[in-house]
Design an enzyme around this catalytic site. Structure first.
Site, PDB file in Angstrom:
ATOM      1  CG  ASP A 198     -12.353  11.695 -11.510  1.00 57.31           C
ATOM      2  OD1 ASP A 198     -13.545  11.985 -11.237  1.00 57.31           O
ATOM      3  OD2 ASP A 198     -11.448  11.681 -10.651  1.00 57.31           O
ATOM      4  N   GLY A 244     -16.055   9.951 -17.391  1.00 59.60           N
ATOM      5  CA  GLY A 244     -17.224   9.105 -17.157  1.00 59.60           C
ATOM      6  C   GLY A 244     -17.661   9.175 -15.714  1.00 59.60           C
ATOM      7  CG  ASP A 245     -21.371   9.446 -12.812  1.00 62.42           C
ATOM      8  OD1 ASP A 245     -20.951   8.760 -11.864  1.00 62.42           O
ATOM      9  OD2 ASP A 245     -22.217  10.354 -12.685  1.00 62.42           O
ATOM     10  CG  ASP A 293      17.024   2.359  20.594  1.00 61.82           C
ATOM     11  OD1 ASP A 293      16.355   2.817  19.647  1.00 61.82           O
ATOM     12  OD2 ASP A 293      18.090   1.746  20.445  1.00 61.82           O
TER      13      ASP A 293
HETATM   14  C1  LIG Z   1      12.574  -7.247  17.469  1.00 63.50           C
HETATM   15  C2  LIG Z   1      11.252  -6.534  17.288  1.00 63.50           C
HETATM   16  C3  LIG Z   1      11.190  -5.171  17.201  1.00 63.50           C
HETATM   17  N1  LIG Z   1       9.982  -4.528  17.019  1.00 63.50           N
HETATM   18  C4  LIG Z   1       9.911  -3.050  16.878  1.00 63.50           C
HETATM   19  O1  LIG Z   1      11.127  -2.544  16.387  1.00 63.50           O
HETATM   20  C5  LIG Z   1      11.196  -1.150  16.692  1.00 63.50           C
HETATM   21  C6  LIG Z   1      12.595  -0.844  17.173  1.00 63.50           C
HETATM   22  O2  LIG Z   1      12.975   0.433  16.814  1.00 63.50           O
HETATM   23  P1  LIG Z   1      13.191   1.614  17.861  1.00 63.50           P
HETATM   24  O3  LIG Z   1      14.182   2.539  17.262  1.00 63.50           O
HETATM   25  O4  LIG Z   1      13.481   1.071  19.203  1.00 63.50           O
HETATM   26  O5  LIG Z   1      11.773   2.294  17.936  1.00 63.50           O
HETATM   27  P2  LIG Z   1      10.942   3.045  16.815  1.00 63.50           P
HETATM   28  O6  LIG Z   1       9.914   2.124  16.260  1.00 63.50           O
HETATM   29  O7  LIG Z   1      11.859   3.704  15.821  1.00 63.50           O
HETATM   30  O8  LIG Z   1      10.203   4.150  17.638  1.00 63.50           O
HETATM   31  P3  LIG Z   1      10.860   5.361  18.464  1.00 63.50           P
HETATM   32  O9  LIG Z   1      10.689   4.991  19.898  1.00 63.50           O
HETATM   33  O10 LIG Z   1      10.072   6.562  18.066  1.00 63.50           O
HETATM   34  O11 LIG Z   1      12.323   5.483  18.089  1.00 63.50           O
HETATM   35  C7  LIG Z   1      10.181  -0.894  17.798  1.00 63.50           C
HETATM   36  O12 LIG Z   1       9.086  -0.164  17.247  1.00 63.50           O
HETATM   37  C8  LIG Z   1       9.716  -2.291  18.185  1.00 63.50           C
HETATM   38  O13 LIG Z   1       8.365  -2.275  18.592  1.00 63.50           O
HETATM   39  C9  LIG Z   1       8.814  -5.250  16.926  1.00 63.50           C
HETATM   40  O14 LIG Z   1       7.719  -4.688  16.725  1.00 63.50           O
HETATM   41  N2  LIG Z   1       8.875  -6.627  17.061  1.00 63.50           N
HETATM   42  C10 LIG Z   1      10.036  -7.297  17.232  1.00 63.50           C
HETATM   43  O15 LIG Z   1      10.010  -8.544  17.335  1.00 63.50           O
END
Ligand SMILES: Cc1cn([C@@H]2O[C@H](COP(=O)(O)OP(=O)(O)OP(=O)(O)O)[C@@H](O)[C@H]2O)c(=O)[nH]c1=O
Length: 643
Positions: free
Chosen positions: A503, A529-530, A118
């Protein structure tokens, strides 16, 4: 080699990434980890105030995400054991990267390791997660403007084993902090960035790895931690967990690799790529919540699979087997199982059997398999629909894909049953009525096709209509617009817009039978139409949606250059087409995609937005932009340049 053993420790384990984040998936795949993706259904709603520090919140959320998946997979496993034909050995399948959820449910082995993560942004005592809408993104980004903030990623590595049918888990958890400093962001820049769509699925409302990188003055710490997964710290954690101390005097295996040693991973080079168990709890493993804990001592705990076993051709077996999961879903749809359970579950198998007029034994089995596929929830009180099933698999509702399921179960299934003949004869892999063109279809066949298309259009219309601001256009023409679902959404969104649905005459004749939640509007016109032979209705925006992705290049180029030729300067061309699977699995993870839409495995590989962009530019369009729509489609918009 010193790098490989780190990840190699997990090589023969069934590793599951409990995340829908495409970034996490990419980081771990790039590191060579073989894993499956099962996005967690844990709702990120822990009470932030009850945590002493932001990182504690991220770690706990990561842990709950992983434990939810471990639990669900453990439970899903049982019904499938009952599906095996008598005498069939209960094969343990080895993990494969990126298996789809329905396939995962069929795997007869519970996961060995589930990884949850997370990512949060913390600024001035506030925790920022993903923005809920553009205003929220604005609030977040303005808070970050010109300041330093912290990005925390909490990670949980859950080791699972099954004892007497019960799931035992041991959780190892950690977090990583990275400091990021943003430049001062002007209002204009902020909104331009928000309108790019990038902030919406990212913590803090930005993606450092893409456009958001331009907002960043400096980063202190692990960059990948900001992107979503602290790979370096994860590897160190694996090293710690799987470190088996060498007996005194045992020579260290010689390493002959040119890759420089990463000192902190050295412990792992002891057993070349092999898998020792994680270190015992004293080595850092913590108990997973209130679950019963068992000491982890032997690899045998992990379902008897040891690292020394050679991998089985799991991918092949799954390909051979995959149609069964589709047929179960299509059959349950056809028998109206999801209609019976909608708003009424939990019901017993007997109740459902009575409602669908089927045998109790057969129904119970079907329901169990649906539960294992993640389509139904099963509890002591009976079966109930998952949210996805109620939304998409029941026959009523704005987002129902029941028509699409019926189309797959009918003509598509029929066409694929005779695939051998089609291959021998050089015919297309298409349902027979489609081969002959709709003018030869029976009305029922045309309606069946339109129902499938209508369901998909309704599902994606809002995303397509709002991927870009189309308010500068006053007239649009949806080519192949079928029932007008997208057209109605467009006029609802843009009060000045008139939309023509173009369509085939047979389709237009029946389009009036279909309704959407949008009010019927006088600003939607249907013109028969086609595409390939008739002249196109005049418009200052032409739209294609889910039509061109499997067209061969020459046909696509021919059509688009004809449109380009008839466009006035300033006119727009908007293409909303299927995204390549690996890109799509991002915003969604395969699992977020509704069951039944996983049709990308056969047919032409969808083009990337870059390919569409280059094509449009070659055909005289400028300012070509791309956006993602609902994790399923790419939307590309270009403006006709003056000649
Ligand atoms: C700061 C920052 C974050 N992220 C993305 O933010 C989501 C965080 O949300 P999460 O709740 O941790 O994850 P999620 O996307 O909801 O997926 P899940 O693990 O299923 O909860 C993740 O995606 C990360 O990559 C980026 O891609 N780039 C960045 O610079």
């Amino acid at each position: 080699m010193l790098l490989r053993p780190v990840i190699g420790k997990l090589q023969h384990k069934r590793v599951v990434l409990a995340s829908s984040s495409p970034r996490r998936r990419e980081i771990l795949s790039n590191a060579g980890l073989r894993f499956e993706v099962v996005p967690s259904r844990f709702k990120e709603k822990l009470h932030k105030g009850s945590f002493a520090a932001p990182h504690a919140y991220a770690v706990e959320t990561a842990k709950q995400k992983a434990l939810e998946v471990a639990d669900r997979m453990h439970q899903a496993r049982a019904p499938f054991l009952g599906l095996l034909p008598a005498g069939c050995p209960q094969v343990s399948l080895t993990p494969v990267v990126n298996r789809c959820p329905s396939q995962q449910a069929k795997d007869l082995r519970a996961p060995d390791v589930v990884i949850g993560a997370d990512t949060i942004v913390a600024v001035g005592g506030l925790i920022l997660e993903k923005p809920v809408d553009k205003q929220d993104a604005y609030r977040m980004l303005s808070r970050l403007s010109g300041k330093e903030h912290s990005v925390f990623t909490g990670v949980a590595i859950v080791h699972c084993c099954t004892r007497d049918g019960q799931l035992d888990t041991e959780v190892s958890e950690f977090y990583e902090e990275t400091t990021v400093k943003f430049s001062e962001l002007s209002e204009e820049l902020l909104w331009e960035y928000i309108d790019s769509g990038e902030p919406m699925d990212k913590a803090g409302g930005y993606g450092i790895q893409a456009l958001g990188g331009m907002l960043v003055e400096y980063v202190r710490g692990d960059f990948l931690n900001v992107v979503g997964f602290p790979l370096n710290r994860f590897c160190k954690e694996l090293a710690r967990l799987y470190h088996a101390p060498r007996a005194p005097g045992t020579p260290r295996p010689v390493q002959h690799d040119s890759i420089p040693a990463v000192d902190t991973f050295e412990d792992l080079s002891d057993g070349e790529g092999g898998g020792s168990d994680p270190a015992p709890a004293s080595g850092g493993l913590q108990a997973g919540g209130a679950r019963p804990q068992a000491p982890r001592t032997q690899e045998a705990d992990l379902n008897g699979v040891t690292d020394s076993q050679p991998g089985l051709p799991a991918g092949l077996l799954e390909l051979m087997d995959g149609f069964k999961a589709s047929k179960v879903l299509l059959t349950a749809c056809k028998l109206q199982v999801f209609d019976v359970l909608k708003d009424r579950g939990p019901l017993s198998a007997m109740d459902v059997a009575r409602e669908i007029d089927a045998s109790v034994g057969g129904t119970a089995r079907l329901l169990d398999v649906c539960a294992a596929l993640g389509l139904l929830d099963k509890s002591d009180r009976g079966y109930s629909n998952t949210e996805t099933a109620s939304l998409h698999l029941a026959s009523d509702g704005e987002q129902s894909l029941h028509g699409l399921a019926a189309y797959h179960d009918g003509p598509v299934w029929g066409a694929f049953t005779h695939l051998g003949r089609a291959v021998r004869e050089g015919a297309a892999w298409t349902p027979e009525p489609l081969l002959q063109g709709p003018h030869k279809w029976s009305t029922e066949a045309t309606l069946q096709f339109m129902r499938a298309s209508h369901g998909l259009s309704k599902l994606t219309a809002q995303h397509v209509a709002t991927a870009f601001d189309l308010s500068p256009f006053t007239s649009a023409c949806h080519l192949g617009g079928c029932t007008g679902a997208l057209a109605h959404k467009l006029v609802q969104e843009y009060p000045r817009l008139q939309v023509t649905v173009f369509d085939l005459p047979e389709v237009i004749k029946l389009a009036g039978d279909f309704q959407t939640d949008a009010q019927p509007s006088e600003r939607v016109h249907f013109v028969p139409g086609d595409l390939s032979s008739d002249s196109l209705p005049p418009a200052d925006l032409y739209i294609f949606c889910s039509l061109l992705h499997d067209w061969p290049d020459d046909r696509l180029h021919g059509l688009l250059s004809r449109i380009s030729g008839s466009c006035k300067p300033g006119a727009g061309l908007l293409l909303a087409e299927l995204a390549p699977a690996e890109e799509e699995e991002e915003a969604s993870g395969a699992a977020r995609r509704p069951p039944g839409l996983r049709t990308r495995g056969v047919g032409r590989r969808p083009r990337s937005p870059g390919q569409y962009r280059r094509l449009l530019q070659r055909l005289g369009f400028q300012d070509v932009q791309a956006a993602r729509a609902g994790g399923l489609l790419h939307v590309v918009l270009g403006t006709r340049a003056p000649p």
